[in-house]
Design a protein around this motif. Structure first.
Motif, PDB file in Angstrom:
ATOM      1  N   LEU A  89       0.725  -1.504   0.371  1.00 57.69           N
ATOM      2  CA  LEU A  89      -0.181  -0.240   0.244  1.00 57.69           C
ATOM      3  C   LEU A  89       0.708   1.181   0.107  1.00 57.69           C
ATOM      4  N   SER A 121       2.283   2.542   2.618  1.00 59.61           N
ATOM      5  CA  SER A 121       1.685   2.897   3.796  1.00 59.61           C
ATOM      6  C   SER A 121       1.790   2.301   5.051  1.00 59.61           C
ATOM      7  N   ARG A 154      -6.013  13.396   3.500  1.00 56.67           N
ATOM      8  CA  ARG A 154      -5.332  13.224   1.871  1.00 56.67           C
ATOM      9  C   ARG A 154      -3.854  13.953   2.573  1.00 56.67           C
ATOM     10  N   ARG A 202      -1.915   9.660   4.073  1.00 53.05           N
ATOM     11  CA  ARG A 202      -2.001   9.068   3.824  1.00 53.05           C
ATOM     12  C   ARG A 202      -2.148   7.215   3.472  1.00 53.05           C
ATOM     13  N   PRO A 218     -13.114   9.188  -0.541  1.00 52.05           N
ATOM     14  CA  PRO A 218     -11.969   9.613  -2.119  1.00 52.05           C
ATOM     15  C   PRO A 218     -10.932  10.549  -1.806  1.00 52.05           C
ATOM     16  N   PHE A 219     -10.255  10.901  -0.253  1.00 50.73           N
ATOM     17  CA  PHE A 219      -9.496  11.158  -0.648  1.00 50.73           C
ATOM     18  C   PHE A 219      -8.240  10.753   0.230  1.00 50.73           C
ATOM     19  N   ALA A 220      -8.600   9.382   0.806  1.00 52.82           N
ATOM     20  CA  ALA A 220      -7.996   8.628   1.109  1.00 52.82           C
ATOM     21  C   ALA A 220      -7.095   7.741   0.365  1.00 52.82           C
ATOM     22  N   ARG A 221      -7.305   7.855  -1.087  1.00 53.79           N
ATOM     23  CA  ARG A 221      -7.224   6.503  -1.989  1.00 53.79           C
ATOM     24  C   ARG A 221      -7.333   5.375  -1.829  1.00 53.79           C
ATOM     25  N   ARG A 222      -5.887   4.168  -1.590  1.00 52.14           N
ATOM     26  CA  ARG A 222      -6.230   3.098  -1.821  1.00 52.14           C
ATOM     27  C   ARG A 222      -6.141   3.252  -0.104  1.00 52.14           C
ATOM     28  N   ALA A 223      -7.443   3.583   0.601  1.00 49.18           N
ATOM     29  CA  ALA A 223      -6.962   3.056   2.156  1.00 49.18           C
ATOM     30  C   ALA A 223      -7.748   1.905   2.154  1.00 49.18           C
TER      31      ALA A 223
END
Length: 413
Positions: free
Chosen positions: A38, A40, A118, A121, A141-146
């Motif tokens: 990921l 992260s 964001r 992340r 959506p602001f966390a992307r692939r979380a």
């Protein structure tokens, strides 16, 4: 005193978990892929009170860190923020308020969550309570692939009362929640199967996107019976512990204790809890003042040291209308208290009726009084056996080691 996760063979300290230690076990092969896949290894825990994270989930933060996660949290700063930071965890202030209905305030909270996602992340976002699940999923959506995990710790005022205001709010909230859960592709944790079934029946989420984990667990090292039982010649001590709102059964408790006194029973009554001004069913300020001045109850208000309080209590009474899995009852059981509570899914399993207390019909003061009469009339040996049963139930069914292990399994991709 430290704890041990027997499933993983890891040990973590009771404090100072945010600091590096030469004794910390190395990251295992199971943990390593988190950051590799990921980009992260940050786990962000989000709640609408810092008090909740400190009192109910601190051991989860510690367990997550010792499983290779870089743990951060987001919550309003209401007095416990610095305590969490002193444990070594990075905090982010977000203006989430459980009772607010101000559209501008709610929009600011949503924007603050989006900015936090964001900026940090994270690989995993763990959201606690229904409102945080709704807002966190909308901001996902602001966390992307979380990976988004929501914990439904209770169905809340929206599901437990039937006023015109809650009926008006319920439909749009459910529509927004269904959309938010779909946007986030979230996985939800419920504290009992009845709450999970209600979400599935409302088609808010697919069954396979859910898990039932009973409560947040209890630290059986911290919450334990007193070394010596209370003096046998002392009056039995009853305790109501919970917010002073109708849904917790405070009015039924007051009515039941009056019935007992009218029938000649002698006992002490303590009330630990505070009103909840944001909830329309909360006791009023005048009612709380009268309660504090009463000679029939010792009003403790919000109590910090529940472990000591439970050790000094004989019978804990919580006539709640609806719960996820009440933390207070888990702690009371771990301390060996006899428990009288309602026969609802969230409380079943904490009490085995007739073994360590009683399960009674909700909203029924007479049933509470009858159950308490039976316990108060029992022998010392019978009450001691009930205490031992409570302790065994807490250890065998609700240890936070097992709850945290199951929760952290969901963090993995």
């Amino acid at each position: 005193m430290g704890g041990v996760d027997t499933q993983r063979g890891l040990r973590w300290p009771a404090s100072g978990a945010g600091k590096q230690s030469s004794r910390r076990p190395p990251m295992t092969s199971r943990d390593a892929p988190y950051s590799a896949k990921l980009g992260s290894n940050t786990a962000l825990l989000v709640a609408n009170t810092d008090w909740y994270l400190f009192n109910f989930r601190l051991n989860l933060l510690k367990a997550a860190e010792h499983n290779g996660w870089r743990v951060q949290f987001a919550a309003p700063d209401t007095g416990y923020f610095a305590r969490l930071q002193s444990q070594g965890y990075t905090g982010h202030v977000v203006p989430l308020a459980s009772s607010s209905l101000n559209p501008w305030h709610e929009l600011k909270a949503l924007i603050a969550l989006a900015h936090t996602f964001r900026r940090t992340r994270p690989a995993v976002i763990h959201l606690f309570t229904l409102k945080c699940v709704l807002y966190g999923c909308l901001a996902a959506p602001f966390a992307r692939r979380a990976r988004i995990i929501g914990a439904i710790t209770g169905m809340g005022h929206l599901f437990t009362t039937h006023s015109w205001r809650t009926r008006l709010l319920k439909t749009p909230v459910l529509v927004a929640l269904k959309l938010a859960l779909k946007i986030a592709d979230a996985h939800l944790i419920f504290q009992n199967s009845a709450d999970r079934d209600e979400f599935v029946e409302h088609r808010l989420i697919l069954f396979e996107r859910t898990t039932v984990i009973r409560g947040s667990g209890v630290d059986c090292d911290r919450f334990e019976p007193a070394p010596k039982p209370r003096d046998n010649h002392k009056r039995p001590r009853l305790l109501f512990c919970g917010r002073l709102i109708e849904e917790k059964g405070i009015r039924e408790y007051l009515e039941a204790t009056q019935m007992l006194r009218d029938n000649g029973y002698v006992f002490e009554s303590q009330i630990a809890g505070a009103p909840y001004p944001g909830n329309p069913s909360s006791l009023s300020e005048n009612e709380v003042e009268r309660l504090a001045e009463s000679n029939e109850h010792s009003f403790l208000g919000h109590h910090e040291d529940m472990a000591t309080l439970f050790k000094e209590t004989d019978i804990v009474v919580l006539p709640t209308y609806r719960e996820g899995t009440p933390k207070a009852l888990l702690e009371a059981a771990a301390c060996g208290c006899i428990i009288v509570t309602t026969d609802i899914p969230g409380c079943q399993g904490i009490v085995d009726h007739g073994q360590n207390g009683a399960l009674v019909e909700p909203r029924n003061a007479g049933a509470i009084a009858s159950a308490l009469e039976k316990i108060l009339s029992s022998t010392l040996e019978e009450r001691q056996a009930m205490r031992k049963c409570s302790r065994a139930i807490a250890i065998e069914r609700f240890s936070d080691h097992e709850v945290n292990r199951k929760t952290l399994d969901l963090y993995a991709p």
